[in-house]
Motif scaffolding. Structure first.
Motif, short mmCIF file in Angstrom:
data_model
loop_
_atom_site.label_atom_id
_atom_site.label_comp_id
_atom_site.label_asym_id
_atom_site.label_seq_id
_atom_site.Cartn_x
_atom_site.Cartn_y
_atom_site.Cartn_z
N UNK A 36 11.28 8.70 0.10
CA UNK A 36 11.61 8.46 -1.31
C UNK A 36 10.87 7.24 -1.83
N UNK A 37 10.78 6.22 -1.01
CA UNK A 37 10.06 5.01 -1.41
C UNK A 37 8.59 5.34 -1.68
N UNK A 38 8.03 6.15 -0.77
CA UNK A 38 6.63 6.56 -0.92
C UNK A 38 6.45 7.35 -2.21
N UNK A 39 7.32 8.36 -2.44
CA UNK A 39 7.20 9.17 -3.65
C UNK A 39 7.35 8.30 -4.88
N UNK A 40 8.33 7.37 -4.84
CA UNK A 40 8.54 6.48 -5.99
C UNK A 40 7.29 5.69 -6.30
N UNK A 378 8.90 -2.66 2.11
CA UNK A 378 8.30 -1.38 2.47
C UNK A 378 7.48 -0.85 1.29
N UNK A 379 8.05 -1.00 0.06
CA UNK A 379 7.35 -0.53 -1.12
C UNK A 379 6.00 -1.21 -1.28
N UNK A 380 5.97 -2.50 -1.03
CA UNK A 380 4.70 -3.23 -1.15
C UNK A 380 3.68 -2.75 -0.13
N UNK A 381 4.18 -2.44 1.06
CA UNK A 381 3.29 -1.92 2.10
C UNK A 381 2.74 -0.56 1.68
N UNK A 382 3.61 0.27 1.12
CA UNK A 382 3.21 1.60 0.64
C UNK A 382 2.10 1.47 -0.40
N UNK A 383 2.29 0.50 -1.32
CA UNK A 383 1.31 0.35 -2.39
C UNK A 383 -0.06 0.07 -1.82
N UNK A 384 -0.07 -0.76 -0.79
CA UNK A 384 -1.34 -1.09 -0.15
C UNK A 384 -1.95 0.18 0.44
N UNK A 385 -1.09 1.00 1.05
CA UNK A 385 -1.58 2.21 1.71
C UNK A 385 -2.00 3.27 0.69
N UNK A 386 -1.20 3.39 -0.39
CA UNK A 386 -1.50 4.45 -1.36
C UNK A 386 -2.69 4.09 -2.23
N UNK A 387 -2.65 2.87 -2.77
CA UNK A 387 -3.55 2.57 -3.87
C UNK A 387 -4.99 2.49 -3.48
N UNK A 388 -5.25 1.83 -2.37
CA UNK A 388 -6.66 1.63 -2.06
C UNK A 388 -7.38 2.95 -1.84
N UNK A 389 -6.80 3.89 -1.05
CA UNK A 389 -7.54 5.15 -0.88
C UNK A 389 -7.55 6.02 -2.15
N UNK A 390 -6.56 5.85 -3.00
CA UNK A 390 -6.45 6.76 -4.15
C UNK A 390 -7.17 6.25 -5.39
N UNK A 391 -7.90 5.15 -5.24
CA UNK A 391 -8.46 4.51 -6.42
C UNK A 391 -9.32 5.49 -7.23
N UNK A 392 -10.03 6.36 -6.53
CA UNK A 392 -10.88 7.33 -7.21
C UNK A 392 -10.08 8.23 -8.14
N UNK A 393 -8.87 8.59 -7.68
CA UNK A 393 -8.00 9.44 -8.49
C UNK A 393 -7.59 8.73 -9.77
N UNK A 394 -7.23 7.44 -9.63
CA UNK A 394 -6.80 6.69 -10.83
C UNK A 394 -7.96 6.60 -11.82
N UNK A 395 -9.16 6.37 -11.29
CA UNK A 395 -10.31 6.26 -12.19
C UNK A 395 -10.49 7.57 -12.95
N UNK A 396 -10.35 8.69 -12.24
CA UNK A 396 -10.53 9.98 -12.91
C UNK A 396 -9.45 10.18 -13.99
N UNK A 397 -8.23 9.72 -13.67
CA UNK A 397 -7.13 9.84 -14.62
C UNK A 397 -7.42 9.03 -15.88
N UNK A 398 -8.10 7.89 -15.69
CA UNK A 398 -8.38 7.03 -16.83
C UNK A 398 -9.49 7.60 -17.70
N UNK A 399 -10.22 8.58 -17.18
CA UNK A 399 -11.28 9.20 -18.00
C UNK A 399 -10.71 10.18 -19.00
N UNK A 400 -9.45 10.62 -18.78
CA UNK A 400 -8.83 11.56 -19.71
C UNK A 400 -8.66 10.87 -21.06
N UNK A 401 -9.16 11.49 -22.15
CA UNK A 401 -9.07 10.80 -23.44
C UNK A 401 -7.63 10.67 -23.93
#
Lengths: 513, 227
Positions: A36-40, A378-401
């Motif tokens: 749940x923490x991960x999904x959140x 735990x949430x902070x650890x998750x963020x480290x794990x999720x965010x760095x590999x997913x950065x490409x996804x966030x960038x693509x999301x930001x391209x949406x007008x």
């Protein structure tokens, strides 16, 4: 040692294995709370990355997804959503120069500059690492302070609570942007809105204009979503959009050893400042990043580098931001007084789960209390794990007008608001508050103090009534209690200091930076 | 996210800070409303506070700040007020007032499940939206300057969602909201928006209805389908 055993309780709650029946495999024990923490964290970041969507709107939107869970899991998930939204906001600030809320304004200054130089990866990386460090320290701070503060809270009577909240409101006024008189007016408007509905003691309807749906009062989620979610959409539509998404490559995500060395001390100092300010009632967490930024600038050997992509300008404020975000749970968990709008949403979520925030939570639901605190780490650890590999996804999301993003934001928000009470009227009221909030913004009012006034209004009135009952209607009696008097004196001193011209100038300067 | 730099106005004008004047008047308006609404409430004493005491005191404080802002508008320079920022709010307020007046004239009883005044309001709002949509199609430059387009379509979409979510379900109200509010963006493209509206709706139905099992109806066709 007590801390360690308490944290142990927390980890046990977070790692608690639940037998889940999976079709085809059978019953498997799974650490559901971790999941749940991960999904959140994941969905929180996903929504928080959207430009112009801050943590308040994100949490309101995602509140309904926690309704079906048991209390500990629901709060762990919400905390995850909160950190995710915070971090998502910083990502947007760095990559597109659109800060989702006040606290990431500072990150945008040097972070976006770094991104333009092709060092977005380093900026995002140091933001995540700094936040993680801040999160670790803040978790320990909360664990250490929780017990003594809860014991202190048990000594608080209605008079002390009243004075504490007045002090919180004064801090909120002083920390708000723009004119003091306008911020104070917003506090009073918020307090006034909180009196709408049925009076708890006499059962009389107040300020409802005989409109039955208002008898239960204004729902906090409706007000918050209207003023922070929808009004922001309206405001963004009025702006000629120049989204400054960096075209440069993101670059390496791990900061270089030199950059790490440069950021180490700013991270430590930022964590310290942020954690300290976050404890203050009245949204002290907002000040953390500003204070950290101006401090780093003063301490730097070449202050001229700031504003041109100095990594200290990202590392310090981001750590302060996260530390403050976390320690602002302290007033809520120990005293039951939400220090800002996000914590007020947490109160709403806790109430829906049948938990009344306050000093009794720690003794009655130790699993939930310590589980939530540990889940922050735990949430902070998750963020480290999720965010760095997913950065490409966030960038693509930001391209949406934006012309496609805002209808999406609206659809999710409307479903979220509707599901809280299954009421279409709530959705219409949200639209009404959006128009009010939009007009207030255009009139130069800042909506954050309004929300805090609304949050604390009922508590303040209730405690004042009880305090006056105990002193037989004498206002002096409220002042005679030492803790109460001290709190009110601090409030007065802060207010006077803010009005004095000399300090006012330095406050303006802090915000101007 | 560009901030308009404050344009200092000439200090000889009678009102030097129009924004503060407007802000003060709005606060006085709120205070007036609250004063009327709290008129019948008992004040009580400090010992035993009545329900009206706190609202009344807060109303007076609000009014005091309103007066302070009005007064300060004459003394110091400030920002100008642009009508385009408030045109939509004023228009919608006018529609509400007209609908309330019409509603009190009409005989009682609900019209398709709505109180008469609400029904009249929806009708008037629909007319306004159609008129604006025609202007949009003609690429009117007046529309872009008026400041009406954004708020009117966004709020219109939200109202359409609220009207249909219970009676027709998410599969109707979702696309309706996305399509109507989508018209608010000056650079909107119809084809793209249609595809997007459907995709977002399917995604949200899947997420909220099936994964999270919230009690939101997906599609209701009276007597035939109830999902």
């Amino acid at each position: 040692m007590e801390i360690l055993s308490n944290l142990g309780t927390g980890f046990a709650a977070v790692l608690h294995l639940v037998d889940v029946a999976i079709p085809g495999i059978g019953v498997v024990p799974l650490p559901v709370n971790i999941f749940l923490c991960f999904t959140g964290c994941l969905v929180g970041t996903l929504i928080g990355v959207l430009p112009g969507v801050g943590p308040i709107a994100t949490i309101t939107m995602l509140l309904p997804i926690t309704f079906g869970l048991e209390p500990t899991g629901a709060l762990i998930m919400l905390a995850g959503i909160y950190y995710g939204a915070q971090y998502g906001g910083s990502t947007t600030a760095i990559l597109v120069n659109i800060p989702g809320e006040a606290t990431s304004v500072v990150t945008a200054i040097d972070g976006h500059e770094m991104a333009k130089q092709g060092r977005a990866g380093s900026a995002l990386g140091i933001a995540a690492l700094g936040s993680f460090f801040a999160g670790c320290v803040a978790t320990l701070v909360i664990a250490a302070l929780a017990l003594p503060l809860t014991r202190m809270a048990l000594m608080f009577g209605p008079a002390e609570y009243f004075s504490l909240m007045v002090m919180g409101l004064v801090f909120a006024v002083v920390l708000a942007h723009g004119a003091l008189s306008k911020a104070m007016a917003m506090i009073f408007l918020g307090l006034l809105l909180s009196t709408v509905g049925t009076d708890l003691e006499t059962g009389e309807e107040r300020l409802t204009f005989g409109f039955p749906p208002l008898a239960d009062g204004i729902d906090f989620a409706v007000l918050a979503m209207g003023i922070f979610g929808f009004a922001e959409v309206l405001r963004n539509l009025g702006i000629d959009e120049k989204r400054d998404l960096v075209s440069k490559p993101i670059g390496r995500l791990l900061p270089s050893p030199a950059e790490l060395r440069q950021s180490a001390m700013p991270v430590v100092r930022g964590t310290f400042i942020g954690a300290l300010l976050g404890i203050l009632p009245g949204n002290g967490a907002v000040l953390g990043p500003f204070a950290s930024y101006s401090m780093e600038k003063k301490l730097a050997r070449q202050p001229g580098r700031f504003g041109r992509g100095a990594i200290e300008g990202v590392a310090g404020p981001e750590s302060a931001n996260n530390a403050g975000a976390q320690t602002s749970f302290i007033p809520l968990l120990t005293l039951g007084v939400p220090p800002n709008a996000v914590m007020a949403l947490m109160v709403g979520a806790m109430t829906i789960q049948g938990i009344i925030p306050g000093p009794q939570v720690m003794t009655r639901n130790p699993d939930l209390f310590w589980g939530m605190i540990t889940s922050m780490w735990v949430g902070n650890l998750m963020l480290l794990v999720i965010n760095l590999p997913l950065i490409g996804l966030w960038v693509r999301l930001l391209r949406v007008p934006y012309r496609l993003l805002f209808p999406t934001i609206l659809v999710f928000s409307c479903i979220g608001i509707y599901s809280i009470n299954n009421s279409p009227l709530d959705v219409v009221m949200t639209a009404g508050f959006a128009l009010v909030g939009y007009s207030l913004i255009k009139l130069g009012f800042e909506p954050a103090p309004l929300l805090l006034g609304f949050v604390l209004g009922k508590l303040i009135e209730d405690n004042l009534r009880r305090a006056l009952l105990m002193t037989r209607g004498s206002l002096i009696g409220v002042l005679e209690r030492p803790i109460s008097a001290a709190l009110l004196l601090i409030a007065l001193a802060v207010l006077v200091a803010a009005i004095l011209p000399a300090l006012r100038k330095s406050r303006d300067r802090v915000f101007a930076e | 996210m560009t901030h308009r730099p404050p344009r200092p106005r000439s200090s000889r004008a009678a009102v030097r800070d129009p924004q503060n004047l407007a802000a003060g008047l709005v606060l006085l308006g709120f205070a007036g409303l609250a004063w009327i609404a709290s008129a019948g409430l008992e004040m009580g004493t400090l010992f035993v506070m009545g329900p009206g005491l706190v609202p009344r005191v807060l109303t007076l404080c609000l009014a005091a700040f309103g007066l302070f802002l009005c007064a300060s508008a004459v003394v110091q320079d400030g920002m100008p007020v642009r009508l385009a920022d408030f045109s939509a709010v004023l228009l919608i307020a006018a529609l509400i007032a007209a609908a309330a007046a019409a509603g009190s004239l009409l005989p009682g009883g609900a019209v398709i499940g709505l109180p008469p005044a609400a029904f009249v309001f929806c009708l008037l709002y629909l007319v306004v939206m159609v008129a604006l949509a025609v202007l949009c199609v003609r690429r009117s430059t007046w529309l872009d300057r008026s400041g009406l387009r954004g708020p009117v379509f966004v709020i219109g979409g939200v109202i359409a969602f609220a009207l249909t979510v219970r009676s027709a379900g998410l599969l109707v109200s979702g696309p309706l909201l996305a399509l109507i509010s989508g018209a608010a963006a000056p650079d909107t493209r119809f084809g793209e928006l249609v595809v997007f509206a459907i995709a977002v709706t399917l995604l949200s139905v899947g997420l909220f209805k099936y994964v999270l099992q919230l009690p939101v109806p997906a599609l209701i066709i009276p007597g035939i389908v109830y999902l």
